[in-house]
Write a protein that holds these residues in place. Structure first.
Motif, PDB file in Angstrom:
ATOM      1  N   ASP A 248       2.132 -11.647   9.781  1.00  0.00           N
ATOM      2  CA  ASP A 248       2.567 -12.801  10.571  1.00  0.00           C
ATOM      3  C   ASP A 248       1.648 -13.062  11.754  1.00  0.00           C
ATOM      4  OD1 ASP A 248       4.684 -13.132   8.852  1.00  0.00           O
ATOM      5  OD2 ASP A 248       6.173 -12.183  10.158  1.00  0.00           O
ATOM      6  N   GLU A 249       0.873 -12.059  12.158  1.00  0.00           N
ATOM      7  CA  GLU A 249      -0.027 -12.185  13.296  1.00  0.00           C
ATOM      8  C   GLU A 249      -1.422 -12.676  12.897  1.00  0.00           C
ATOM      9  OE1 GLU A 249      -1.337  -9.297  16.945  1.00  0.00           O
ATOM     10  OE2 GLU A 249      -1.341  -8.453  14.949  1.00  0.00           O
ATOM     11  N   SER A 250      -1.780 -12.590  11.625  1.00  0.00           N
ATOM     12  CA  SER A 250      -3.145 -12.871  11.161  1.00  0.00           C
ATOM     13  C   SER A 250      -3.650 -14.250  11.528  1.00  0.00           C
ATOM     14  CB  SER A 250      -3.238 -12.695   9.650  1.00  0.00           C
ATOM     15  OG  SER A 250      -2.897 -11.389   9.286  1.00  0.00           O
ATOM     16  N   GLN A 251      -2.799 -15.261  11.425  1.00  0.00           N
ATOM     17  CA  GLN A 251      -3.228 -16.630  11.700  1.00  0.00           C
ATOM     18  C   GLN A 251      -3.684 -16.767  13.149  1.00  0.00           C
ATOM     19  OE1 GLN A 251      -3.299 -19.089   9.252  1.00  0.00           O
ATOM     20  NE2 GLN A 251      -4.402 -20.350  10.700  1.00  0.00           N
ATOM     21  N   SER A 252      -2.952 -16.162  14.081  1.00  0.00           N
ATOM     22  CA  SER A 252      -3.339 -16.279  15.491  1.00  0.00           C
ATOM     23  C   SER A 252      -4.616 -15.495  15.790  1.00  0.00           C
ATOM     24  CB  SER A 252      -2.197 -15.803  16.402  1.00  0.00           C
ATOM     25  OG  SER A 252      -1.961 -14.421  16.230  1.00  0.00           O
ATOM     26  N   GLN A 253      -4.877 -14.430  15.017  1.00  0.00           N
ATOM     27  CA  GLN A 253      -6.103 -13.658  15.203  1.00  0.00           C
ATOM     28  C   GLN A 253      -7.306 -14.328  14.553  1.00  0.00           C
ATOM     29  OE1 GLN A 253      -5.263  -9.808  13.576  1.00  0.00           O
ATOM     30  NE2 GLN A 253      -4.555  -9.012  15.530  1.00  0.00           N
ATOM     31  N   GLY A 254      -7.053 -15.220  13.595  1.00  0.00           N
ATOM     32  CA  GLY A 254      -8.142 -15.903  12.915  1.00  0.00           C
ATOM     33  C   GLY A 254      -8.856 -15.041  11.894  1.00  0.00           C
TER      34      GLY A 254
ATOM     35  N   SER B 263      -5.880 -22.301   6.153  1.00  0.00           N
ATOM     36  CA  SER B 263      -6.661 -23.203   6.986  1.00  0.00           C
ATOM     37  C   SER B 263      -7.123 -24.352   6.102  1.00  0.00           C
ATOM     38  CB  SER B 263      -7.873 -22.469   7.570  1.00  0.00           C
ATOM     39  OG  SER B 263      -8.735 -23.394   8.187  1.00  0.00           O
ATOM     40  N   PRO B 264      -6.968 -25.581   6.569  1.00  0.00           N
ATOM     41  CA  PRO B 264      -7.386 -26.705   5.728  1.00  0.00           C
ATOM     42  C   PRO B 264      -8.897 -26.786   5.529  1.00  0.00           C
ATOM     43  CG  PRO B 264      -6.635 -27.475   7.888  1.00  0.00           C
ATOM     44  CD  PRO B 264      -6.375 -25.997   7.828  1.00  0.00           C
ATOM     45  N   ALA B 265      -9.670 -26.225   6.467  1.00  0.00           N
ATOM     46  CA  ALA B 265     -11.125 -26.380   6.400  1.00  0.00           C
ATOM     47  C   ALA B 265     -11.865 -25.118   5.983  1.00  0.00           C
ATOM     48  CB  ALA B 265     -11.651 -26.838   7.760  1.00  0.00           C
ATOM     49  N   LEU B 266     -11.251 -23.951   6.149  1.00  0.00           N
ATOM     50  CA  LEU B 266     -11.958 -22.696   5.927  1.00  0.00           C
ATOM     51  C   LEU B 266     -11.169 -21.772   5.017  1.00  0.00           C
ATOM     52  CD1 LEU B 266     -12.892 -22.026   9.651  1.00  0.00           C
ATOM     53  CD2 LEU B 266     -14.397 -22.952   7.897  1.00  0.00           C
ATOM     54  N   ARG B 267     -11.885 -20.916   4.301  1.00  0.00           N
ATOM     55  CA  ARG B 267     -11.257 -19.881   3.488  1.00  0.00           C
ATOM     56  C   ARG B 267     -11.309 -18.580   4.284  1.00  0.00           C
ATOM     57  NH1 ARG B 267     -14.959 -22.217  -0.029  1.00  0.00           N
ATOM     58  NH2 ARG B 267     -16.153 -20.306  -0.005  1.00  0.00           N
ATOM     59  N   LEU B 268     -10.191 -18.190   4.851  1.00  0.00           N
ATOM     60  CA  LEU B 268     -10.127 -16.993   5.684  1.00  0.00           C
ATOM     61  C   LEU B 268      -9.624 -15.800   4.885  1.00  0.00           C
ATOM     62  CD1 LEU B 268      -8.436 -18.614   8.804  1.00  0.00           C
ATOM     63  CD2 LEU B 268     -10.840 -18.041   8.547  1.00  0.00           C
ATOM     64  N   GLY B 269     -10.305 -14.674   5.001  1.00  0.00           N
ATOM     65  CA  GLY B 269      -9.836 -13.434   4.390  1.00  0.00           C
ATOM     66  C   GLY B 269      -9.995 -13.343   2.889  1.00  0.00           C
TER      67      GLY B 269
ATOM     68  N   GLY C 284       4.800 -10.972  21.051  1.00  0.00           N
ATOM     69  CA  GLY C 284       6.199 -10.862  20.642  1.00  0.00           C
ATOM     70  C   GLY C 284       6.444 -10.988  19.150  1.00  0.00           C
ATOM     71  N   ILE C 285       5.395 -10.929  18.339  1.00  0.00           N
ATOM     72  CA  ILE C 285       5.543 -11.031  16.879  1.00  0.00           C
ATOM     73  C   ILE C 285       5.805  -9.646  16.316  1.00  0.00           C
ATOM     74  CG2 ILE C 285       4.422 -11.709  14.730  1.00  0.00           C
ATOM     75  CD1 ILE C 285       2.599 -13.555  16.453  1.00  0.00           C
ATOM     76  N   ASP C 286       6.924  -9.487  15.605  1.00  0.00           N
ATOM     77  CA  ASP C 286       7.268  -8.207  14.987  1.00  0.00           C
ATOM     78  C   ASP C 286       6.578  -8.112  13.632  1.00  0.00           C
ATOM     79  OD1 ASP C 286       8.323  -5.858  14.055  1.00  0.00           O
ATOM     80  OD2 ASP C 286      10.417  -6.492  14.174  1.00  0.00           O
ATOM     81  N   VAL C 287       5.592  -7.221  13.524  1.00  0.00           N
ATOM     82  CA  VAL C 287       4.850  -7.048  12.274  1.00  0.00           C
ATOM     83  C   VAL C 287       5.167  -5.704  11.619  1.00  0.00           C
ATOM     84  CG1 VAL C 287       2.986  -8.650  12.844  1.00  0.00           C
ATOM     85  CG2 VAL C 287       2.813  -6.273  13.558  1.00  0.00           C
ATOM     86  N   SER C 288       6.245  -5.084  12.005  1.00  0.00           N
ATOM     87  CA  SER C 288       6.646  -3.794  11.424  1.00  0.00           C
ATOM     88  C   SER C 288       6.758  -3.913   9.908  1.00  0.00           C
ATOM     89  CB  SER C 288       7.985  -3.358  12.009  1.00  0.00           C
ATOM     90  OG  SER C 288       7.896  -3.244  13.407  1.00  0.00           O
ATOM     91  N   GLY C 289       6.103  -2.982   9.196  1.00  0.00           N
ATOM     92  CA  GLY C 289       6.124  -2.972   7.738  1.00  0.00           C
ATOM     93  C   GLY C 289       5.161  -3.942   7.085  1.00  0.00           C
ATOM     94  N   GLN C 290       4.444  -4.743   7.859  1.00  0.00           N
ATOM     95  CA  GLN C 290       3.512  -5.716   7.299  1.00  0.00           C
ATOM     96  C   GLN C 290       2.099  -5.136   7.212  1.00  0.00           C
ATOM     97  OE1 GLN C 290       3.698  -9.606   9.125  1.00  0.00           O
ATOM     98  NE2 GLN C 290       5.919  -9.468   9.381  1.00  0.00           N
ATOM     99  N   PRO C 291       1.248  -5.713   6.367  1.00  0.00           N
ATOM    100  CA  PRO C 291      -0.131  -5.222   6.213  1.00  0.00           C
ATOM    101  C   PRO C 291      -0.932  -5.340   7.502  1.00  0.00           C
ATOM    102  CG  PRO C 291       0.414  -6.834   4.507  1.00  0.00           C
ATOM    103  CD  PRO C 291       1.533  -6.841   5.490  1.00  0.00           C
ATOM    104  N   THR C 292      -1.902  -4.436   7.675  1.00  0.00           N
ATOM    105  CA  THR C 292      -2.762  -4.442   8.859  1.00  0.00           C
ATOM    106  C   THR C 292      -4.000  -5.315   8.673  1.00  0.00           C
ATOM    107  OG1 THR C 292      -4.007  -2.525   8.095  1.00  0.00           O
ATOM    108  CG2 THR C 292      -2.073  -2.099   9.483  1.00  0.00           C
TER     109      THR C 292
END
Length: 185
Positions: free
Chosen positions: A102-108, A113-119, A55-63
């Motif tokens: 907005d969806e990136s965090q749930s996808q990992g 992230s306090p412990a890891l450098r993601l992306g 249900g997260i609307d990511v229209s117009g956001q980066p892929t």
């Protein structure tokens, strides 16, 4: 009382994307022995009109695709007459920071992230030096991959989070050294 644990599921979903960009590639044979190459790419990739299964609307956001990437390389060959040839090649590549939605965090795949450098942006350098016999039938080479010994978190394994309560990080490979032997029949 229901004691049935939640069973994780893997959902494959497609979205309507919009992207534009430009690629550049150049190869220069500077001399009979020396070759140089370079390529670069810029891409702006976004979701056109998309709401995730959560249900997260990511229209117009980066892929998630970085805007910039490039690679460069050089190779030099020494002809050893009746003793074959020796070739050394080095390559370097850079990939920009993952562009979060907005969806990136749930996808990992990226996010805070306090412990890891993601992306984060990534760079990689490889080297190979090889000898080939004059007949071309035999050869030996030594190589090194990820010479900078940079390891990156390529994503989080969140599949078992709801059942097991744990998340695992997937890492890119560390520095690797190796030897190759070739023989033709």
């Amino acid at each position: 009382m229901d004691t049935t644990p939640a069973i994780p599921r893997y959902v494959v979903d497609t979205a309507d994307l919009e992207a534009w960009g430009v690629d550049f590639n150049a190869i220069w044979q500077a001399t009979a022995s020396l070759a140089l190459d370079f390529n670069a790419a810029y891409i702006d990739s976004t979701y056109k009109d998309y709401v995730t299964p959560e249900g997260i609307d990511v229209s117009g956001q980066p892929t998630g695709i970085p805007k910039w990437s490039f690679a460069a390389g050089a190779a030099y060959t020494w002809e050893l007459d009746e003793h074959g040839s020796l070739r050394a090649a080095v390559r370097y590549g850079y990939r920009g920071r993952t562009r979060c939605s907005d969806e990136s965090q749930s996808q990992g795949t990226c996010g805070e992230s306090p412990a890891l450098r993601l992306g984060e942006s990534e760079e990689l350098a490889n080297l190979r030096v090889g000898w080939t016999s004059a007949s071309g039938k035999y050869g030996v080479a030594v190589y090194g991959e990820n010479l900078l010994d940079n390891q990156y978190v390529s994503g989080l394994g969140t599949y078992g989070k709801t059942v097991l309560g744990t998340v695992g990080a997937r890492l890119t490979p560390p520095r690797v050294w190796g030897v190759e032997f070739t023989a033709g029949f």
